[in-house]
Design an enzyme around this catalytic site. Sequence first.
Site, PDB file in Angstrom:
ATOM      1  N   ASN A  56       0.805  -1.226   0.000  1.00  0.00           N
ATOM      2  CA  ASN A  56       0.000   0.000   0.000  1.00  0.00           C
ATOM      3  C   ASN A  56       0.841   1.282   0.000  1.00  0.00           C
ATOM      4  OD1 ASN A  56      -2.223  -1.553  -0.179  1.00  0.00           O
ATOM      5  ND2 ASN A  56      -2.890  -1.302   1.953  1.00  0.00           N
ATOM      6  N   CYS A  67     -16.464  -3.818  -3.198  1.00  0.00           N
ATOM      7  CA  CYS A  67     -15.792  -5.116  -3.196  1.00  0.00           C
ATOM      8  C   CYS A  67     -16.309  -5.884  -2.003  1.00  0.00           C
ATOM      9  CB  CYS A  67     -14.272  -4.966  -3.195  1.00  0.00           C
ATOM     10  SG  CYS A  67     -13.596  -4.391  -1.659  1.00  0.00           S
ATOM     11  N   ASP A 103      -6.842  -3.800   8.350  1.00  0.00           N
ATOM     12  CA  ASP A 103      -6.176  -4.829   7.553  1.00  0.00           C
ATOM     13  C   ASP A 103      -5.568  -5.940   8.414  1.00  0.00           C
ATOM     14  OD1 ASP A 103      -6.883  -3.511   5.246  1.00  0.00           O
ATOM     15  OD2 ASP A 103      -4.919  -2.604   4.907  1.00  0.00           O
ATOM     16  N   ARG A 110      -2.586 -11.191  -4.332  1.00  0.00           N
ATOM     17  CA  ARG A 110      -2.621  -9.756  -4.617  1.00  0.00           C
ATOM     18  C   ARG A 110      -1.683  -8.990  -3.704  1.00  0.00           C
ATOM     19  NH1 ARG A 110      -7.720  -7.252  -3.414  1.00  0.00           N
ATOM     20  NH2 ARG A 110      -6.268  -5.536  -3.610  1.00  0.00           N
TER      21      ARG A 110
HETATM   22  N1  EPU Z   1     -14.739   6.346   2.000  1.00  0.00           N
HETATM   23  C1  EPU Z   1     -15.798   7.101   1.559  1.00  0.00           C
HETATM   24  N2  EPU Z   1     -15.611   7.922   0.479  1.00  0.00           N
HETATM   25  C2  EPU Z   1     -14.421   8.035  -0.156  1.00  0.00           C
HETATM   26  C3  EPU Z   1     -13.327   7.279   0.308  1.00  0.00           C
HETATM   27  C4  EPU Z   1     -13.507   6.439   1.394  1.00  0.00           C
HETATM   28  O1  EPU Z   1     -16.894   7.011   2.101  1.00  0.00           O
HETATM   29  O2  EPU Z   1     -14.324   8.799  -1.125  1.00  0.00           O
HETATM   30  C5  EPU Z   1     -14.915   5.441   3.146  1.00  0.00           C
HETATM   31  C6  EPU Z   1     -14.690   3.963   2.754  1.00  0.00           C
HETATM   32  O3  EPU Z   1     -15.845   3.377   2.185  1.00  0.00           O
HETATM   33  C7  EPU Z   1     -14.307   3.358   4.088  1.00  0.00           C
HETATM   34  C8  EPU Z   1     -13.505   4.484   4.765  1.00  0.00           C
HETATM   35  O4  EPU Z   1     -13.896   5.683   4.093  1.00  0.00           O
HETATM   36  O5  EPU Z   1     -15.448   3.077   4.842  1.00  0.00           O
HETATM   37  C9  EPU Z   1     -12.011   4.353   4.692  1.00  0.00           C
HETATM   38  O6  EPU Z   1     -11.624   4.030   3.371  1.00  0.00           O
HETATM   39  P1  EPU Z   1     -10.242   4.471   2.734  1.00  0.00           P
HETATM   40  O7  EPU Z   1     -10.507   5.403   1.616  1.00  0.00           O
HETATM   41  O8  EPU Z   1      -9.288   4.892   3.795  1.00  0.00           O
HETATM   42  O9  EPU Z   1      -9.721   3.082   2.111  1.00  0.00           O
HETATM   43  P2  EPU Z   1      -8.863   2.939   0.809  1.00  0.00           P
HETATM   44  O10 EPU Z   1      -7.988   4.119   0.675  1.00  0.00           O
HETATM   45  O11 EPU Z   1      -9.733   2.545  -0.324  1.00  0.00           O
HETATM   46  C10 EPU Z   1      -6.784   1.812   1.916  1.00  0.00           C
HETATM   47  C11 EPU Z   1      -6.036   0.533   1.742  1.00  0.00           C
HETATM   48  C12 EPU Z   1      -6.884  -0.620   2.253  1.00  0.00           C
HETATM   49  C13 EPU Z   1      -7.183  -0.364   3.736  1.00  0.00           C
HETATM   50  C14 EPU Z   1      -7.874   0.982   3.905  1.00  0.00           C
HETATM   51  C15 EPU Z   1      -8.121   1.372   5.356  1.00  0.00           C
HETATM   52  C16 EPU Z   1      -4.648   0.967  -0.179  1.00  0.00           C
HETATM   53  C17 EPU Z   1      -4.352   0.715  -1.610  1.00  0.00           C
HETATM   54  N3  EPU Z   1      -5.716   0.359   0.336  1.00  0.00           N
HETATM   55  O12 EPU Z   1      -7.971   1.671   1.156  1.00  0.00           O
HETATM   56  O13 EPU Z   1      -6.112  -1.791   2.130  1.00  0.00           O
HETATM   57  O14 EPU Z   1      -8.019  -1.375   4.240  1.00  0.00           O
HETATM   58  O15 EPU Z   1      -7.067   2.019   3.310  1.00  0.00           O
HETATM   59  O16 EPU Z   1      -6.925   1.373   6.063  1.00  0.00           O
HETATM   60  O17 EPU Z   1      -3.924   1.696   0.486  1.00  0.00           O
HETATM   61  C18 EPU Z   1      -5.740  -4.097   1.809  1.00  0.00           C
HETATM   62  O18 EPU Z   1      -4.531  -3.843   1.640  1.00  0.00           O
HETATM   63  O19 EPU Z   1      -6.165  -5.279   1.951  1.00  0.00           O
HETATM   64  C19 EPU Z   1      -6.701  -3.009   1.842  1.00  0.00           C
HETATM   65  C20 EPU Z   1      -8.013  -3.203   1.663  1.00  0.00           C
END
Ligand code: EPU
Length: 427
Positions: free
Chosen positions: A23, A119, A311, A403
Amino acid sequence: MDKFVIKGGKALHGSVAISGAKNSALPVMAAALLTTEKVSVHNIPKVRDLITMSKLLAFMGAKVSIAELPASDYEIEATTVSDAVAPYELVKTMRASILTLGPLMARVGVARVSLPGGCAIGARPVDLHLTALEKMGAEIITSHGYIEARVPNNGRLKGAHIVFEKITVTGTENILMAATLAKGETILENCAREPEVTDLVAMLRKMGAQIEGDGTATLRIRGVEKLYGTDHTVIPDRIEAGTFLVAGAITNGDLTVTNCAPEHLGAVIAKMQETGVRFDEIDKTTLRVRGAKKLVSSDMTTEEYPGFATDMQAQYMALATQAEGTSVITETIFENRFLHASEMVRMGANISIDGRRAVVRGPAQLSGTTVQASDLRASAGLVLAGLVASGETIIDRVYHIDRGYEGIVEKLRGVGANIERVHGTGS
Ligand code: EPU
């Protein structure tokens, strides 16, 4: 489809080296789109998501080369961006493709990125990424499943004051990258403070970006005209490290985890210590973990960094099945991240789910059976459960784990686990 076959019951002993953080590597690679110059990135984990990201950058016109040895060294040169598009075929296999949106808007002022769907773990909207870009002057419509974004009059994004309604990791990273080349100053409030965000800031700064506030909830970015090539080594994967810490603990083994960053594992270590697991910080990059004769229950709530990472929730649940007493696990980040629980129940765990809370009663003698992996971290939780289950556990759909975990079978075998990958065909 490949499967893992695990014969549980062996305590893990020895030493295991942690790979670079998936990440962190994903945004760092996307950031290479911000410059015409060559960016060298080291410590990229050999996992499928990074191959997908390199295909995506190549599709956009960047030259991506992966060194023969070590294969964790990448060179990316986006001299021109010929096609500012992230197509559905790539985005559907990796939501993090959205991380190209901010850099494309900053570099070429136009982007067409397939909307990532939900997802297994939740709906996962990207509305906060889009409203922030709109505040910076972008015009965005979504149509036919694509985000179509452009900066009017072939202009530059402009600095803005953005307060994220909710803490978002990739949202913070996307807007941070967009702001580096915007006109004027951008202030981002309520930012994610994950080490992966801080790693991206460190890289962007080496490229010439002007950013203050790393590691805090407020980032200030003064846009510059141009960014330059750089050389960057991504931080160790704290989730892979945490997974191996649980592997050592759950099997009542004695593991030394090297190439890790103990300072990023504070919440995981503190929680596991509460269950009786013993840790020694050997040095700044090495942790030793030893199990306990008897693990005891401890409640856990997932939070944004520096709290306990979502995670690591599935892995902690596997540990909680072996602890005496009741552990209440509360998932606050994603709305549907307990799919592994029903598979653990099929292995004999005593877990009941009530909305965002899972109540785990232990210790339970797990017994091997065939289980389905539903997402990356759920798969890791099931592997850990398989390591303590009696008999044979077969984990189906391990493409999820591929992945994000580099060589997990080889690494576990190296410390004494009886696990093998069985290659399958079709579905
Ligand atoms: N959210 C919104 N609107 C947005 C963006 C996020 O409502 O525009 C909500 C999401 O639905 C969720 C919360 O905010 O409920 C937090 O989501 P976030 O955006 O932080 O997640 P992400 O950036 O999509 C990253 C990691 C994930 C990890 C999460 C939380 C990466 C590529 N992915 O996802 O990693 O679970 O932060 O820490 O950095 C994994 O590696 O298995 C994985 C899922």
